[in-house]
Design an enzyme around this catalytic site. Structure first.
Site, PDB file in Angstrom:
ATOM      1  N   THR A 129       0.743  -1.277   0.136  1.00 19.30           N
ATOM      2  CA  THR A 129      -0.193  -0.028   0.014  1.00 19.30           C
ATOM      3  C   THR A 129       0.943   1.176   0.290  1.00 19.30           C
ATOM      4  OG1 THR A 129      -1.229   1.555   1.350  1.00 19.30           O
ATOM      5  CG2 THR A 129      -0.040  -0.524   2.460  1.00 19.30           C
ATOM      6  N   ASP A 130       0.344   2.217  -0.501  1.00 20.00           N
ATOM      7  CA  ASP A 130       0.940   3.831  -0.195  1.00 20.00           C
ATOM      8  C   ASP A 130       1.126   4.040   0.929  1.00 20.00           C
ATOM      9  OD1 ASP A 130      -1.691   4.517   0.163  1.00 20.00           O
ATOM     10  OD2 ASP A 130      -1.788   5.949  -1.459  1.00 20.00           O
ATOM     11  N   GLU A 131       0.494   3.442   1.879  1.00 21.58           N
ATOM     12  CA  GLU A 131       0.411   4.155   3.331  1.00 21.58           C
ATOM     13  C   GLU A 131       1.787   3.964   3.977  1.00 21.58           C
ATOM     14  OE1 GLU A 131      -3.101   3.574   5.645  1.00 21.58           O
ATOM     15  OE2 GLU A 131      -4.362   3.605   3.786  1.00 21.58           O
ATOM     16  N   TYR A 153      -1.891  -0.516  11.141  1.00 29.30           N
ATOM     17  CA  TYR A 153      -1.796  -0.748   9.747  1.00 29.30           C
ATOM     18  C   TYR A 153      -0.822  -0.747   8.834  1.00 29.30           C
ATOM     19  CZ  TYR A 153      -3.401  -1.399   4.880  1.00 29.30           C
ATOM     20  OH  TYR A 153      -3.432  -1.568   3.618  1.00 29.30           O
ATOM     21  N   LYS A 157       1.862  -3.449   7.369  1.00 27.69           N
ATOM     22  CA  LYS A 157       2.368  -3.406   5.937  1.00 27.69           C
ATOM     23  C   LYS A 157       3.667  -3.416   5.379  1.00 27.69           C
ATOM     24  CE  LYS A 157      -0.505  -4.544   3.242  1.00 27.69           C
ATOM     25  NZ  LYS A 157      -1.185  -5.896   2.558  1.00 27.69           N
TER      26      LYS A 157
HETATM   27  P1  NAD Z   1     -10.508  -6.546   2.445  1.00 27.16           P
HETATM   28  O1  NAD Z   1     -10.394  -6.075   3.847  1.00 27.16           O
HETATM   29  O2  NAD Z   1     -11.667  -6.102   1.617  1.00 27.16           O
HETATM   30  O3  NAD Z   1     -10.414  -8.018   2.322  1.00 27.16           O
HETATM   31  C1  NAD Z   1      -9.346  -8.716   3.076  1.00 27.16           C
HETATM   32  C2  NAD Z   1      -9.638 -10.174   2.848  1.00 27.16           C
HETATM   33  O4  NAD Z   1      -8.569 -10.919   3.553  1.00 27.16           O
HETATM   34  C3  NAD Z   1     -10.912 -10.749   3.292  1.00 27.16           C
HETATM   35  O5  NAD Z   1     -11.503 -11.660   2.425  1.00 27.16           O
HETATM   36  C4  NAD Z   1     -10.509 -11.527   4.460  1.00 27.16           C
HETATM   37  O6  NAD Z   1     -11.530 -12.383   4.835  1.00 27.16           O
HETATM   38  C5  NAD Z   1      -9.144 -12.105   4.200  1.00 27.16           C
HETATM   39  N1  NAD Z   1      -8.358 -12.358   5.473  1.00 27.16           N
HETATM   40  C6  NAD Z   1      -8.025 -11.415   6.400  1.00 27.16           C
HETATM   41  N2  NAD Z   1      -7.369 -12.016   7.460  1.00 27.16           N
HETATM   42  C7  NAD Z   1      -6.911 -13.367   6.699  1.00 27.16           C
HETATM   43  C8  NAD Z   1      -6.320 -14.488   7.212  1.00 27.16           C
HETATM   44  N3  NAD Z   1      -5.618 -14.313   8.258  1.00 27.16           N
HETATM   45  N4  NAD Z   1      -6.380 -15.669   6.314  1.00 27.16           N
HETATM   46  C9  NAD Z   1      -7.010 -15.472   5.091  1.00 27.16           C
HETATM   47  N5  NAD Z   1      -7.721 -14.547   4.638  1.00 27.16           N
HETATM   48  C10 NAD Z   1      -7.700 -13.538   5.505  1.00 27.16           C
HETATM   49  O7  NAD Z   1      -9.111  -5.780   1.908  1.00 27.16           O
HETATM   50  P2  NAD Z   1      -8.916  -5.017   0.348  1.00 27.16           P
HETATM   51  O8  NAD Z   1      -9.284  -3.575   0.589  1.00 27.16           O
HETATM   52  O9  NAD Z   1      -9.426  -6.096  -0.675  1.00 27.16           O
HETATM   53  O10 NAD Z   1      -7.470  -5.205   0.488  1.00 27.16           O
HETATM   54  C11 NAD Z   1      -6.577  -6.245  -0.147  1.00 27.16           C
HETATM   55  C12 NAD Z   1      -5.217  -6.079  -0.034  1.00 27.16           C
HETATM   56  O11 NAD Z   1      -4.908  -4.851  -0.740  1.00 27.16           O
HETATM   57  C13 NAD Z   1      -4.623  -5.866   1.495  1.00 27.16           C
HETATM   58  O12 NAD Z   1      -3.468  -6.457   1.600  1.00 27.16           O
HETATM   59  C14 NAD Z   1      -4.588  -4.414   1.554  1.00 27.16           C
HETATM   60  O13 NAD Z   1      -3.444  -3.966   2.555  1.00 27.16           O
HETATM   61  C15 NAD Z   1      -4.115  -4.090   0.051  1.00 27.16           C
HETATM   62  N6  NAD Z   1      -4.488  -2.660  -0.139  1.00 27.16           N
HETATM   63  C16 NAD Z   1      -5.892  -2.109  -0.143  1.00 27.16           C
HETATM   64  C17 NAD Z   1      -6.168  -0.889  -0.394  1.00 27.16           C
HETATM   65  C18 NAD Z   1      -7.751  -0.517  -0.542  1.00 27.16           C
HETATM   66  O14 NAD Z   1      -7.706   0.898  -0.814  1.00 27.16           O
HETATM   67  N7  NAD Z   1      -8.644  -1.132  -0.158  1.00 27.16           N
HETATM   68  C19 NAD Z   1      -5.092   0.136  -1.102  1.00 27.16           C
HETATM   69  C20 NAD Z   1      -3.676  -0.382  -1.267  1.00 27.16           C
HETATM   70  C21 NAD Z   1      -3.381  -1.774  -0.568  1.00 27.16           C
HETATM   71  P1  TYD Z   2     -10.432   4.864   4.381  1.00 32.57           P
HETATM   72  O1  TYD Z   2     -11.396   4.732   3.363  1.00 32.57           O
HETATM   73  O2  TYD Z   2     -10.257   4.499   5.772  1.00 32.57           O
HETATM   74  O3  TYD Z   2      -8.742   4.582   3.553  1.00 32.57           O
HETATM   75  P2  TYD Z   2      -7.350   4.903   4.291  1.00 32.57           P
HETATM   76  O4  TYD Z   2      -7.442   5.674   5.633  1.00 32.57           O
HETATM   77  O5  TYD Z   2      -6.713   3.583   4.221  1.00 32.57           O
HETATM   78  O6  TYD Z   2      -6.629   6.030   3.139  1.00 32.57           O
HETATM   79  O7  TYD Z   2     -10.313   6.524   4.462  1.00 32.57           O
HETATM   80  C1  TYD Z   2      -9.979   7.359   3.477  1.00 32.57           C
HETATM   81  C2  TYD Z   2      -9.723   8.668   3.886  1.00 32.57           C
HETATM   82  O8  TYD Z   2     -11.126   9.105   4.332  1.00 32.57           O
HETATM   83  C3  TYD Z   2      -9.195   8.923   5.001  1.00 32.57           C
HETATM   84  O9  TYD Z   2      -8.491  10.262   4.949  1.00 32.57           O
HETATM   85  C4  TYD Z   2      -9.817   8.849   6.171  1.00 32.57           C
HETATM   86  C5  TYD Z   2     -11.202   9.549   5.816  1.00 32.57           C
HETATM   87  N1  TYD Z   2     -12.419   8.955   6.386  1.00 32.57           N
HETATM   88  C6  TYD Z   2     -13.315   9.870   6.843  1.00 32.57           C
HETATM   89  O10 TYD Z   2     -13.235  11.059   6.778  1.00 32.57           O
HETATM   90  N2  TYD Z   2     -14.667   9.350   7.344  1.00 32.57           N
HETATM   91  C7  TYD Z   2     -14.819   8.218   7.356  1.00 32.57           C
HETATM   92  O11 TYD Z   2     -15.906   7.658   7.914  1.00 32.57           O
HETATM   93  C8  TYD Z   2     -13.727   7.054   6.800  1.00 32.57           C
HETATM   94  C9  TYD Z   2     -14.038   5.489   6.991  1.00 32.57           C
HETATM   95  C10 TYD Z   2     -12.737   7.632   6.363  1.00 32.57           C
END
Ligand code: NAD
Ligand code: TYD
Length: 338
Positions: A129-131, A153, A157
């Site tokens: 992730t970019d975080e 988190y 990562k």
């Molecule tokens: P999500 O929370 O929607 O899905 C996570 C999945 O992992 C779920 O299906 C959950 O059941 C499974 N899981 C959790 N713990 C587990 C374990 N111990 N064993 C097996 N399965 C398990 O997450 P997402 O948004 O789809 O993100 C997927 C990946 O991408 C993550 O690694 C996250 O850090 C990364 N990512 C997400 C974003 C975003 O914006 N959503 C951005 C950058 C990177």
């Molecule tokens: P989020 O979707 O939780 O992603 P991340 O924190 O991983 O970037 O949040 C996106 C942005 O929105 C972040 O700056 C936090 C803000 N946010 C709110 O302002 N209100 C909310 O209820 C949530 C969930 C996020």
């Protein structure tokens, strides 16, 4: 190609599985997922019927990536590659309790890397992730920049990325790492900003905006991310890290206004609430490295957000089953733990 996808019942993983099965008619996928609160097989209902039951190119295993026995069993089936999405993914939850984050995101990744090493996996794509770069006030993060994670988190990562890198350096495990910006699109669990705000408004509730709403995120449509991960899986150079940004920097207030406008609500439907502790002000990626591999984000934010809003409007069956807890009851019965 046979691919083991972890976390494929989550948001990005399920979109990726659909992308691969549709694009490559001879590929097979095993989805290993624990089905935490965020894992929802409704995300793959269409896929299970077509590619699972009829074509037998998709299979699901309920299991925890921290459980070496389960992981060794699926990696022992000798997939060509592992694409590792499984993680605890929500920053706010990591602030309330970081235990599961460190457990799954770090130790679970270790179990997978170890199995990949033992079974000589052909490629291990670590989804990051970019975080990990922390808050970037100016400019754009490059892959070699210092990592300054600020939430439990993002710390977890960083550790996962570095462990993956160490497996490459120490054991030659063929690891490639992606670091994407904030994804949005269909099947995103409604705790993240965009689906939470859309569904709150559809239900006549307010959008809870943290702090002054001026935090900046770079929004990437999930379909663009799937294409980028696909490219990295096939052509990413082993040992490299690839940033994947959407080139759609917006303040949270801008994003909120776009959703309000589209759904015909005024700004009275914004509720400014207490800020998230340690809230990173801005993330922004320099994605020139993956662009040199031939990828570009295709989706402009203003169009893609409309499609996303329409998807949630048209798929009430999906989010209603999350809100009333039915999706869990159903899958707990179908795939009991143990
Ligand atoms: P999500 O929370 O929607 O899905 C996570 C999945 O992992 C779920 O299906 C959950 O059941 C499974 N899981 C959790 N713990 C587990 C374990 N111990 N064993 C097996 N399965 C398990 O997450 P997402 O948004 O789809 O993100 C997927 C990946 O991408 C993550 O690694 C996250 O850090 C990364 N990512 C997400 C974003 C975003 O914006 N959503 C951005 C950058 C990177
Ligand atoms: P989020 O979707 O939780 O992603 P991340 O924190 O991983 O970037 O949040 C996106 C942005 O929105 C972040 O700056 C936090 C803000 N946010 C709110 O302002 N209100 C909310 O209820 C949530 C969930 C996020």
């Amino acid at each position: 190609m046979n691919i083991l996808v972890t976390g494929g019942a989550g948001f990005i993983g399920s979109n990726f599985i659909r992308h691969i099965l549709v694009k490559y008619p001879d590929y097979k996928i095993i989805n290993l997922d624990k089905l935490t609160y965020a894992g929802n097989l409704d995300n793959l209902r269409d896929i299970e019927h077509i590619y699972g039951l009829s074509e037998k190119r998709y299979g699901f295993v309920r299991g925890d990536i921290c459980d070496a026995a389960v992981v060794n069993e699926v990696v022992g089936r000798k997939p060509d590659a592992i694409v590792h999405f499984a993680a605890e993914s929500h920053v706010d939850r990591s602030i309330t309790n970081s235990q599961e984050f460190l457990q799954t995101n770090i130790l679970g990744t270790r179990v997978l890397l170890e199995a990949g090493r033992q079974y000589n996996i052909g490629k291990f794509v670590q989804i990051g992730t970019d975080e990990v770069y922390g808050s970037v006030e100016d400019g754009y993060s490059k892959e070699e920049d210092v990592l300054e994670p600020n939430s439990p988190y993002s710390v977890s990562k960083v550790a996962a990325d570095l462990l993956a890198r160490a497996y490459w350096i120490t054991f030659g495990t063929p690891v490639v790492i992606t670091r994407s910006s904030n994804n949005f699109g269909p099947y995103q669990y409604p705790e993240k900003l965009i689906p939470l705000f859309i569904l709150n408004l559809i239900e006549g509730k307010k959008a809870p905006l943290y702090g002054d709403g001026m935090n900046v995120r770079d929004w990437l449509n999930v379909s663009d991310n799937c294409e980028a991960i696909d490219l990295v899986l096939h052509h990413g150079k082993i040992g490299e890290i690839y940033n994947i940004g959407g080139d759609n920097e917006r303040t949270n207030l801008d994003v909120t206004r776009t959703i309000l406008d589209y759904l015909n609500f005024d700004e009275n439907f914004i509720e400014y609430i207490k800020d998230r502790p340690g809230h990173d002000r801005r993330y922004a990626l320099d994605s020139s490295k993956i662009k040199q591999l031939g990828w570009e984000p295709k989706q402009r934010f203003e169009e893609a957000i409309k499609d996303t809003i329409e998807w949630y409007r048209n798929n009430e069956w999906w989010w209603k089953r999350i809100k009333d807890g039915e999706y869990r009851k159903y899958y707990e019965k179908q795939y009991p733990v143990g």
